[in-house]
Design an enzyme around this catalytic site. Structure first.
Site, mmCIF file in Angstrom:
data_model
loop_
_atom_site.group_PDB
_atom_site.id
_atom_site.type_symbol
_atom_site.label_atom_id
_atom_site.label_comp_id
_atom_site.label_asym_id
_atom_site.label_seq_id
_atom_site.Cartn_x
_atom_site.Cartn_y
_atom_site.Cartn_z
ATOM 1 N N CYS A 113 0.801 -1.237 0.000
ATOM 2 C CA CYS A 113 0.000 0.000 0.000
ATOM 3 C C CYS A 113 0.831 1.283 0.000
ATOM 4 O O CYS A 113 0.420 2.281 -0.593
ATOM 5 C CB CYS A 113 -0.971 -0.014 1.174
ATOM 6 S SG CYS A 113 -0.273 -0.632 2.699
ATOM 7 N N HIS A 123 -2.257 6.726 3.791
ATOM 8 C CA HIS A 123 -0.802 6.719 4.015
ATOM 9 C C HIS A 123 -0.201 8.002 3.435
ATOM 10 O O HIS A 123 -0.394 8.308 2.246
ATOM 11 C CB HIS A 123 -0.155 5.521 3.315
ATOM 12 C CG HIS A 123 -0.428 4.194 3.959
ATOM 13 N ND1 HIS A 123 -1.082 4.048 5.156
ATOM 14 C CD2 HIS A 123 -0.088 2.933 3.561
ATOM 15 C CE1 HIS A 123 -1.157 2.763 5.467
ATOM 16 N NE2 HIS A 123 -0.567 2.058 4.517
#
Ligand code: NAP
Length: 338
Positions: free
Chosen positions: A147, A239
């Site tokens: 990710c 993120h």
């Protein structure tokens, strides 16, 4: 329409798959699998729905299947959201049984004949599906990256034409990246954890494979170095990362490259209007404010400065996991591999 399934449908990424596939125009969600604890029960009775969107009622009555090729009969394609420890073997068995696999798990990502794909960055690497088939696999395995790697590589993609040899990145990663059972509240509230198992190595190796060159039956890694430092922060989704790249071009020219970025692929159902979006405000991107841009599929970039330094951010379970995998599957379907 083709029939598809989700492996590990009750987890953090599995639920995102179910959300994205419940009303998909090309894929009919037929089968959901999970562990033996859940198999044989209705999905609505075993899933602890934790996404900030309504539960998709149309799939609630599906009986959860065991995670075996036999449990997947009649399905042409599966999306894997299994823990890496078990994903490798299960995915190989599915591919041998003639099923296409689009996987989020790390098990097969670095294998030479298995493409590691970000739809907008290296669609040509899907040519490795032909290599898998030449070697006798009826189905195939295509993986999408870790990710945090996805946000980094999406942001580096418009810079490739300028050339760089050294990339440094410090991440601030959301707790949903560790899965539902991943990190206890006592460990992350009022805290930053400066370690995420194997994450730095994944960013340092996967980025080079994705930005590498398809050369017959394998990918030649890109000739630059990534040095990563990964941190878990008390954010639910999204993120964020500070990136340094030794690009020598003037800042304004690089900013134009971000602004003018046009992906080589278009018109896939899950693709956002802007795969990459440059934000001018000096305090953006921020996960809470920007993670749902493009329905969670846009990677936002900002704070470009001399150095060359910038910040990139994207939704880790959508752009960084399930959404990336569904987008890959749409590309695979449009190229008639299914
Ligand atoms: P998770 O929340 O822990 O979910 C795991 C899923 O796998 C659940 O559906 C679970 O079913 C099932 N499962 C567990 N053990 C099993 C077994 N022995 N047999 C069959 N099914 C089993 O994990 P996650 O965060 O969704 O991550 C899934 C995968 O995606 C991992 O490989 C992870 O590294 C990768 N990934 C995650 C992210 C992210 O942001 N979270 C991003 C990119 C990639 P039960 O509910 O029945 O236990």
């Amino acid at each position: 329409m083709i029939d598809v399934g989700v492996l590990g449908a009750t987890g953090a990424v599995g639920q995102r798959f179910v959300q994205l596939l419940a009303e998909h125009p090309w894929f009919h969600l037929k089968t959901l699998t999970a562990s033996e604890r859940s198999a044989g029960k209705r999905y609505r009775d075993v899933v602890n729905w934790r996404l900030d969107c309504p539960f998709p009622e149309n799939v609630g009555d599906i009986t959860v299947s065991p995670t075996t090729p036999e449990g997947l009969s009649g399905v042409d394609l599966v999306f894997s959201a299994l823990p890496a420890e078990i994903a490798g073997e299960v995915e190989t068995k599915c591919a041998k049984a003639g099923i296409g696999v689009c996987s989020n798990a790390s098990s097969h990502r670095m294998e030479p004949h298995i493409p590691l794909v970000i739809t907008e960055v290296n669609p040509d690497h899907l040519g490795l599906i032909d290599v898998q088939r030449d070697k006798g696999t009826d189905g195939f395995i295509v993986t999408n990256p870790n990710c945090s790697t996805i946000m980094l590589v999406m942001s580096l993609s418009p810079l490739a034409r300028f050339g760089f040899s050294d990339v440094k990145v410090a991440t601030m990663q959301a707790i949903s990246g560790a899965g539902f059972q991943g990190i206890p509240a006592m460990g992350i509230f009022d805290n930053v954890v400066p370690y995420i198992g194997a994450e730095e190595q994944k960013m340092e190796t996967e980025s080079l494979k994705i930005m590498g060159t398809l050369d017959g039956d394998h990918v030649r890694p890109a000739p630059f170095r990534v040095s990563a430092s990964c941190n878990r922060v008390p954010v639910i989704d999204g993120h964020t990362m500070a990136v340094w790249a030794d690009v020598k071009e003037p800042v304004e020219k690089v900013k134009s490259a971000f602004r003018d970025y046009v992906p080589p692929i278009k018109d896939l159902p899950t693709q956002p209007d802007h795969s990459l979006l440059y934000l001018d405000e000096n305090d953006r991107p921020q996960p809470r404010l920007d993670r749902m841009r493009g329905n969670g599929m846009t990677v936002s970039v900002g704070r470009l400065r001399e150095g060359l330094r910038y910040v990139a951010m994207g939704h880790n379970t959508i752009r960084g996991a399930a959404g990336a995998s569904v987008l890959n599957a749409e590309l695979i379907y449009s190229k008639k591999y299914l």
